[in-house]
Design a protein around this motif. Sequence first.
Motif, PDB file in Angstrom:
ATOM      1  N   ILE A   1     -18.524 -38.448 -48.616  1.00 49.45           N
ATOM      2  CA  ILE A   1     -19.488 -37.810 -48.444  1.00 49.45           C
ATOM      3  C   ILE A   1     -19.013 -36.504 -48.004  1.00 49.45           C
ATOM      4  O   ILE A   1     -19.686 -35.106 -47.910  1.00 49.45           O
ATOM      5  N   ALA A   2     -18.207 -36.681 -46.783  1.00 47.77           N
ATOM      6  CA  ALA A   2     -17.575 -35.364 -46.861  1.00 47.77           C
ATOM      7  C   ALA A   2     -16.597 -34.556 -47.506  1.00 47.77           C
ATOM      8  O   ALA A   2     -17.188 -33.353 -47.761  1.00 47.77           O
ATOM      9  N   LEU A   3     -16.546 -34.936 -48.979  1.00 49.88           N
ATOM     10  CA  LEU A   3     -15.508 -34.658 -49.302  1.00 49.88           C
ATOM     11  C   LEU A   3     -16.687 -33.573 -50.461  1.00 49.88           C
ATOM     12  O   LEU A   3     -16.732 -32.532 -50.820  1.00 49.88           O
ATOM     13  N   ARG A   4     -18.167 -33.859 -51.078  1.00 51.96           N
ATOM     14  CA  ARG A   4     -19.226 -33.958 -51.325  1.00 51.96           C
ATOM     15  C   ARG A   4     -19.679 -32.238 -50.419  1.00 51.96           C
ATOM     16  O   ARG A   4     -19.921 -30.983 -50.546  1.00 51.96           O
ATOM     17  N   VAL A   5     -20.000 -32.843 -49.127  1.00 52.75           N
ATOM     18  CA  VAL A   5     -20.862 -31.528 -47.956  1.00 52.75           C
ATOM     19  C   VAL A   5     -19.007 -29.915 -48.074  1.00 52.75           C
ATOM     20  O   VAL A   5     -19.635 -29.281 -47.620  1.00 52.75           O
ATOM     21  N   PHE A   6     -17.663 -30.598 -48.082  1.00 49.82           N
ATOM     22  CA  PHE A   6     -17.156 -29.310 -47.472  1.00 49.82           C
ATOM     23  C   PHE A   6     -16.490 -29.252 -48.842  1.00 49.82           C
ATOM     24  O   PHE A   6     -16.493 -27.698 -49.008  1.00 49.82           O
ATOM     25  N   LEU A   7     -16.568 -29.573 -49.811  1.00 47.52           N
ATOM     26  CA  LEU A   7     -15.801 -29.083 -50.532  1.00 47.52           C
ATOM     27  C   LEU A   7     -16.613 -29.178 -52.321  1.00 47.52           C
ATOM     28  O   LEU A   7     -16.120 -28.742 -53.409  1.00 47.52           O
ATOM     29  N   LYS A   8     -17.571 -29.587 -51.738  1.00 45.87           N
ATOM     30  CA  LYS A   8     -18.278 -29.886 -52.662  1.00 45.87           C
ATOM     31  C   LYS A   8     -18.130 -30.643 -54.100  1.00 45.87           C
ATOM     32  O   LYS A   8     -17.729 -30.254 -55.346  1.00 45.87           O
TER      33      LYS A   8
END
Length: 298
Positions: free
Chosen positions: A105-112
Amino acid sequence: MTNFMYIFCLIVWGLNFIAVKIQGTPVSLELSLTYRLVMTAFLFLVLVWFLKPKGRPQRKDIPFIIVFGVCNFALSYLCLYYATILSSAAIVTLIFSLKVILTPIALRVFLKEKLHSRVLLGGILGVFGVCVIIYPTLYQGLTDLKGIMIALLGTILTAIGDASSARNAKLKVDPIYANAIGFTVASVLMGAIVLFQGQKIILPTTVTYLSALLYLTLIASFMAWLFYLKLLEKIGGAKSGYMVALFPAIGGIASVLIGESTPSIYLVVGCLTSCIGAAIALGFGIRGQNDKLPVNVN
């Protein structure tokens, strides 16, 4: 040798919070964590000096390495230390396993990066497992509940640090440099907190404290991490990351063995469900998935 390294990392990291519980609080948790961070930073700095690896970070990489160090090593460690003392190592290990859902989820939010549907399914099972195991503690006062919330905060901070670590890896920053700088920054931050609190700097000399400190520093934060790097080379990030799915089982069994937790149907179902949820989120049995997913552990 590969099997040995895998089992070594699985057991060592699965027992992380058990070691924190054994270490106890003869001094403040901030001071105990500072000792661990300073010693680990020294080991990685020596390793950098000795190996002189390629992939030296550039000036533009430093802010992200600082975020990695502060989130993964300083703040998340401190939260998880407090959570372990306030609740139980089994519960904290269980909650920490949710990082396999929170990190994507963090990878999605910050790195798309793309968020796979299996993460949602694994997340539902993981959260269900946590709810099952903490259900009996809801009637034991606010202390356990406070520990649970702090553990969740620590896991979220770890996921943010993982996203920063993934960004560094994409730009070919060698993880040895990242860890050396990250642990150094975390050491300075925690040392500043200890000084700000006006604490007296003392080192307990009991066998339990010193053995737990050496375990957390030399074995868990240094040796196991070096073995994990070798595992990444030999079997890839996906298979190496599957060990996180087994952490709840390791932590739960160890917690019972040291008399911290009582065997119960809640403990068994909660740990089992969380293991299955983590395995699904990691893409167990799916080839070519998650090879680049960072799996930083405490």
